[in-house]
Design a protein around this motif. Structure first.
Motif, PDB file in Angstrom:
ATOM      1  N   TRP A 171       0.746  -1.263   0.016  1.00 41.25           N
ATOM      2  CA  TRP A 171       0.233   0.036   0.012  1.00 41.25           C
ATOM      3  C   TRP A 171       0.737   1.185  -0.134  1.00 41.25           C
ATOM      4  N   VAL A 198       0.750   1.785  -3.844  1.00 40.35           N
ATOM      5  CA  VAL A 198      -0.660   2.056  -4.108  1.00 40.35           C
ATOM      6  C   VAL A 198      -0.932   3.149  -3.994  1.00 40.35           C
ATOM      7  N   MET A 213      -3.192   5.696  -6.807  1.00 41.52           N
ATOM      8  CA  MET A 213      -4.486   5.849  -6.844  1.00 41.52           C
ATOM      9  C   MET A 213      -5.310   6.985  -7.367  1.00 41.52           C
ATOM     10  N   PHE A 269      -9.394   7.406  -8.537  1.00 43.73           N
ATOM     11  CA  PHE A 269      -9.987   7.772  -7.184  1.00 43.73           C
ATOM     12  C   PHE A 269     -10.056   8.862  -6.651  1.00 43.73           C
ATOM     13  N   ILE A 272      -9.591  -2.514  -7.194  1.00 35.70           N
ATOM     14  CA  ILE A 272      -8.803  -1.409  -7.820  1.00 35.70           C
ATOM     15  C   ILE A 272      -9.534  -1.208  -9.016  1.00 35.70           C
ATOM     16  N   PHE A 312     -11.312   0.551   0.824  1.00 36.84           N
ATOM     17  CA  PHE A 312      -9.859   0.456   0.529  1.00 36.84           C
ATOM     18  C   PHE A 312      -9.256   0.190   2.146  1.00 36.84           C
ATOM     19  N   ARG A 333      -4.825   1.426 -13.567  1.00 32.94           N
ATOM     20  CA  ARG A 333      -5.722   0.403 -12.707  1.00 32.94           C
ATOM     21  C   ARG A 333      -5.143  -1.115 -13.086  1.00 32.94           C
ATOM     22  N   LEU A 380      -1.830  -1.674 -11.287  1.00 30.90           N
ATOM     23  CA  LEU A 380      -2.130  -1.848  -9.757  1.00 30.90           C
ATOM     24  C   LEU A 380      -2.722  -3.231  -9.582  1.00 30.90           C
TER      25      LEU A 380
END
Length: 488
Positions: A65, A68, A72, A77, A138, A148, A219, A222
């Protein structure tokens, strides 16, 4: 369940026949040289190999993370875009640290109950949950942040693996080789942070190359970053189940773990470990986000973006210096090294703040790398102190009560195993506190500087605690004379 001392414990151990397949080891005497060289050594190193692999994957998943959250926003997001992105990123990256810290205590006590072989296979298998969950959600940009947050917390399974792995390996090696074995095991796990922070940005870059449209490309990247660990997790779990061993004598004796939990040195070392491992894991989780927030202009340097802005270097140097810290502790004394580390870490914080004031990224990176090097050395020195402390305490108690020396040694190993887990848990929780301090400082003061300076002050306090408990010669001589080898 109670464990009795075998008849013949004071006589040379019989030959130990090495077997490739995993099993319960009803007789294990690594301190006996004949036993060790006739197959015990090979068995111990076999288990260490599989332990390192499983623990390494645990760290891979635990810290995923950290990368990540920095991507994002580009993946579409909304809650990771705009002024709230920094605080949300720190919240998401602190969730796995908190869960990982909490799991370290039960994971430690699971080794004596279920055996190292079975529990290593189980703990590795649990890593599939956060990886598959991330791969699914994701790809849904309308997923709320709360989902999340749960997925990030589930990545904490990887953080618990450290304590179960360390507790398990501590039973396999003789005292004279335990420092090296634990150092290799810990460094192999810690290295997972650097591997993830290097590999995941490259995989994400691959996704954006395959799919030119920005959000969809991120995306895809990820998704690949989450799924790439799945085959390795299956191999680790299968390998542990098939080839690792469990030691019968590692089962609890009804007293040793209680003695460890009521020993003040267990909690003193836990506090000190906040400053070493807590700093390592806390800054490892926060470093990619801190670089992105403080030096946003780096987004225009393509090669740096693909390499995660070089954030992986921090965990890399910290992992490689951990065994060096154990080596120094063996030769110069764990407390001397730990004390020096804490004072130097406070100076490292001052250098980081100077780099921010100058807005100088090379200086900022160098200062953080120096801090990571120090945390690695401190991790090795503090962890080396723990088994030596409990060994000395048990010897002292045996001399006072007339307890059988072999029983005292066995009890010391169990106490040290329990302490390693608790100390690791508290240290990891320190990483959570560090991230929350940075987040709250940014929210209430508009700057992280107060949190950094508070941590520098805490390093100095920890240095003073190290001196008070383990460097005052009069105290060591009066209270624990046999600690002279370990800490003075």
């Amino acid at each position: 369940m109670t464990t009795t001392v075998e008849a013949g414990a004071h006589t040379p151990a019989p030959d130990f026949e090495y077997r490739r397949r995993g099993r319960w080891l009803d007789h294990w005497q690594p301190e006996d040289e004949h036993f060790w060289m006739s197959g015990g050594k090979r068995t111990a190193w076999k288990n260490l190999l599989f332990s390192v692999f499983s623990e390494h994957l645990g760290f891979n998943v635990w810290v995923i993370w950290t990368i990540v959250v920095t991507n994002m926003g580009n993946a579409g997001f909304a809650f990771m875009q705009g002024p709230q992105a920094l605080n949300n990123a720190l919240l998401l990256t602190s969730a796995p640290v908190l869960v990982g810290a909490a799991l370290r205590v039960p994971y430690t006590f699971a080794i004596p109950k279920f055996g190292g072989r079975a529990f290593t296979a189980f703990s590795a298998s649990m890593l599939l949950i956060p990886c598959l969950g991330l791969a699914v959600f994701i790809n849904r940009p309308d997923t709320p942040m709360s989902v999340f947050l749960i997925l990030a917390a589930l990545a904490g399974f990887g953080g618990g693996n450290f304590s179960s792995s360390m507790a398990n390996i501590s039973f396999f090696f003789p005292e004279g080789k335990k420092g090296t074995a634990l150092g290799i095991n810990a460094a192999g796990g810690n290295l997972g942070v650097a591997v993830t922070q290097l590999a995941v940005p490259l995989v994400i870059a691959l996704g954006t190359t395959i799919v030119a449209t920005s959000p969809e490309g991120y995306r895809l990247g990820l998704t690949l970053a989450a799924l790439m660990w799945v085959p390795f997790i299956v191999i680790a779990a299968s390998g542990a189940l098939l080839f690792m061993d469990s030691i019968t004598s590692a089962k609890p004796d009804g007293q040793s773990y209680k003695l460890a939990m009521t020993n003040k040195h267990n909690w003193v070392m836990a506090f000190l470990y906040i400053g070493t491992f807590g700093s390592f894991i806390g800054f490892s989780f926060a470093f990619p986000t801190l670089i992105k927030a403080n030096f946003p202009e780096l987004k225009d340097v393509g090669i740096l973006v693909a390499l995660g802005n070089l954030a992986f270097l921090g965990a890399l140097v910290g992992s490689f210096t951990r065994p060096f810290g154990g080596w120094l502790a063996d030769r110069m004394g764990g407390a001397k090294i730990t004390f020096t580390v804490f004072v130097s870490q406070a100076a490292g914080i001052a250098l980081i703040m100077a780099a921010l004031e100058l807005h100088n990224f090379p200086l900022y990176l160098i200062a953080f790398l120096a801090l990571f090097i120090l945390t690695g050395i401190g991790n090795g020195s503090t962890y080396r102190m723990i088994p030596m402390i409990f060994s000395a305490e048990s010897q002292k108690r045996a001399a006072e009560t007339g307890q059988d020396p072999e029983q005292a040694k066995a009890s010391a190993k169990r106490q040290a195993g329990a302490a390693l887990g608790v100390v690791g848990a508290v240290g990891a929780f320190g990483g959570f506190l560090l991230q929350q301090a940075l987040r709250l400082s940014n929210i209430h003061y508009g700057s992280m500087a107060p949190a950094f300076w508070a941590y520098a002050a805490l390093f100095l306090v920890m240095g003073a605690v190290t001196w008070w408990f383990y460097l005052r010669s009069e105290f060591a001589v009066q209270r624990m004379p046999s600690l002279a080898y370990a800490n003075v």
